[in-house]
Enzyme design. Sequence first.
Site, mmCIF file in Angstrom:
data_model
loop_
_atom_site.group_PDB
_atom_site.id
_atom_site.type_symbol
_atom_site.label_atom_id
_atom_site.label_comp_id
_atom_site.label_asym_id
_atom_site.label_seq_id
_atom_site.Cartn_x
_atom_site.Cartn_y
_atom_site.Cartn_z
ATOM 1 C CG ASP A 193 13.958 -5.447 45.383
ATOM 2 O OD1 ASP A 193 14.127 -6.658 45.117
ATOM 3 O OD2 ASP A 193 14.686 -4.541 44.937
ATOM 4 C CG HIS A 237 18.972 -9.545 45.510
ATOM 5 N ND1 HIS A 237 19.395 -9.942 44.257
ATOM 6 C CD2 HIS A 237 17.939 -8.691 45.288
ATOM 7 C CE1 HIS A 237 18.626 -9.391 43.339
ATOM 8 N NE2 HIS A 237 17.737 -8.620 43.927
ATOM 9 N N GLY A 250 1.938 -1.848 44.035
ATOM 10 C CA GLY A 250 2.217 -2.127 45.448
ATOM 11 C C GLY A 250 1.519 -1.159 46.381
ATOM 12 C CD GLN A 276 9.408 -1.556 34.640
ATOM 13 O OE1 GLN A 276 9.930 -0.712 35.373
ATOM 14 N NE2 GLN A 276 8.736 -2.587 35.145
ATOM 15 C CG ASP A 288 15.065 -9.092 40.786
ATOM 16 O OD1 ASP A 288 14.919 -7.856 40.844
ATOM 17 O OD2 ASP A 288 15.421 -9.778 41.765
HETATM 18 N N1 SAM Z 1 17.086 -3.999 42.965
HETATM 19 C C1 SAM Z 1 16.511 -3.009 42.073
HETATM 20 C C2 SAM Z 1 16.903 -1.632 42.488
HETATM 21 O O1 SAM Z 1 17.450 -1.474 43.569
HETATM 22 O O2 SAM Z 1 16.679 -0.703 41.691
HETATM 23 C C3 SAM Z 1 15.025 -3.205 42.009
HETATM 24 C C4 SAM Z 1 14.730 -4.410 41.180
HETATM 25 S S1 SAM Z 1 13.067 -4.809 40.927
HETATM 26 C C5 SAM Z 1 13.194 -5.505 39.351
HETATM 27 C C6 SAM Z 1 12.246 -3.279 40.697
HETATM 28 C C7 SAM Z 1 10.778 -3.555 40.424
HETATM 29 O O3 SAM Z 1 9.946 -2.525 40.953
HETATM 30 C C8 SAM Z 1 10.409 -3.623 38.924
HETATM 31 O O4 SAM Z 1 10.165 -4.971 38.560
HETATM 32 C C9 SAM Z 1 9.162 -2.763 38.797
HETATM 33 O O5 SAM Z 1 8.180 -3.350 37.962
HETATM 34 C C10 SAM Z 1 8.709 -2.681 40.251
HETATM 35 N N2 SAM Z 1 7.809 -1.548 40.529
HETATM 36 C C11 SAM Z 1 7.916 -0.259 40.137
HETATM 37 N N3 SAM Z 1 6.851 0.451 40.586
HETATM 38 C C12 SAM Z 1 6.053 -0.417 41.279
HETATM 39 C C13 SAM Z 1 4.812 -0.311 41.966
HETATM 40 N N4 SAM Z 1 4.159 0.869 42.031
HETATM 41 N N5 SAM Z 1 4.295 -1.413 42.555
HETATM 42 C C14 SAM Z 1 4.955 -2.601 42.490
HETATM 43 N N6 SAM Z 1 6.124 -2.788 41.855
HETATM 44 C C15 SAM Z 1 6.665 -1.695 41.248
#
Ligand code: SAM
Length: 418
Positions: free
Chosen positions: A285, A191, A268, A160, A215
């Site tokens: 998240d 959070h 995940g 990304q 994060d």
């Molecule tokens: N609080 C934010 C929101 O509500 O949009 C989310 C923050 S967190 C940084 C989102 C995270 O989801 C990103 O770091 C991204 O890399 C992760 N992510 C996206 N797809 C994923 C997957 N398939 N498995 C694990 N993490 C994933």
Amino acid sequence: MQGLHLTADLYQCNGDLSIFVDELALAALCRTQTELSGLTIVGEKWVTFPEYQGEPGGVTGTILLAESHLAIHTWPERSGVTLDVYVCNFSEDNSVKARQLLEGIVTAFRPTQVQRNTLLRGDEHGPVGSGELLLESLNEYSVYGFRFPKRLLSKQTAFQHLELLESPDLGVALRLDGCMMTAENEEFFYHESMVHPMTISHPNPRKALIIGGGDGGALEELLKHPTIDQVTLVDLDGEVIEISREHLRSINKGSLDDPRVQVLVGDGAEFVRTTSETFDLVFLDLTDPETPAGPLYTVEFFQACQRVLAEGGAMALHLGAPFYEPDQVRALSSKLAEVFEHVSAFGLHIPLYGAYWALAIVSDQLQPKALTADEVEQRLHTRDLRDLQYYNAEVHGALFALPNYYRNLVPVTDVVMM
Ligand code: SAM
């Protein structure tokens, strides 16, 4: 200066091929439309690009105007065109002429779709606000945004586009693929609401799984609960974790390196499918459904999460903005209701996300709404949870008090047996 800058991006055009590939034809079109608009030509330059994968190359050109400029680029291989008209309104208002020129050229290309933008520039009274204006779409028709005086980092990770920005309102903010994720001064809204209503409702939460959350903000809130002795965090993008470790320490407070925490980099969905562990709490998240996280908003994945929940366990996730994305909130909560006995929807306004935001806690046993304010107060006290900026005993109940337009989107599953 007092400039007006108009841009237009044209998609799936049906105009004559000659104005895409023949610089003489394109120059003649632009010259004619400029003269018809009443603007003044003082120079011009045209370039035809070489063939590309057997297709004729596009044309780039500019007409210098006494009032500023017209610039145009054609993309025959995509039937697309990008153009902009910039005029200064110093001695007279050239806005009508500028719009006429832009629209005269747009019409000639006969686009199926047009994305227009208007920028006012060089305000005579000085800058309007300070910093780069970044907009984010809530849906096809609504956007919101912030101004950031500082851009600390911009990079493409393996998954990304990642930006770190800073403003006095928000502090340091993380943005992924053009969507605000978290920000130092505001992160407690999301959070604390993502973590505490579910964790407080569980009588003795020990083991937790966070999918996404690289994060470290949700993790930091979770580790405030003294019963938590093991957390696994799985984020797809190791660079989000590393950059958060370095630049978002005021949010995660070093929680990513806490001895109780196992941080894994990976998908995940894959982790949940293959783990043999069970968890009292699972937090999704994640970025929104239209991102690499898409497969983690499916019934199949929710069923996989149900399988890794221990007896009495629960899962929390966000659903989107019920006013701007009602179909998404309705669809996700219906999918959750297909899998879990109780879907406890809740919501709050999240400034960073530009809207009232829907979240949900799902479980086959746990019903967070059943907890009274006194019981929440009691647990906050016994678990010594004090330095919270959003969540408290009264807020717990308020979070689950849904406005009707949102409540009507969610299937009735969490009828609390008093
Ligand atoms: N609080 C934010 C929101 O509500 O949009 C989310 C923050 S967190 C940084 C989102 C995270 O989801 C990103 O770091 C991204 O890399 C992760 N992510 C996206 N797809 C994923 C997957 N398939 N498995 C694990 N993490 C994933």
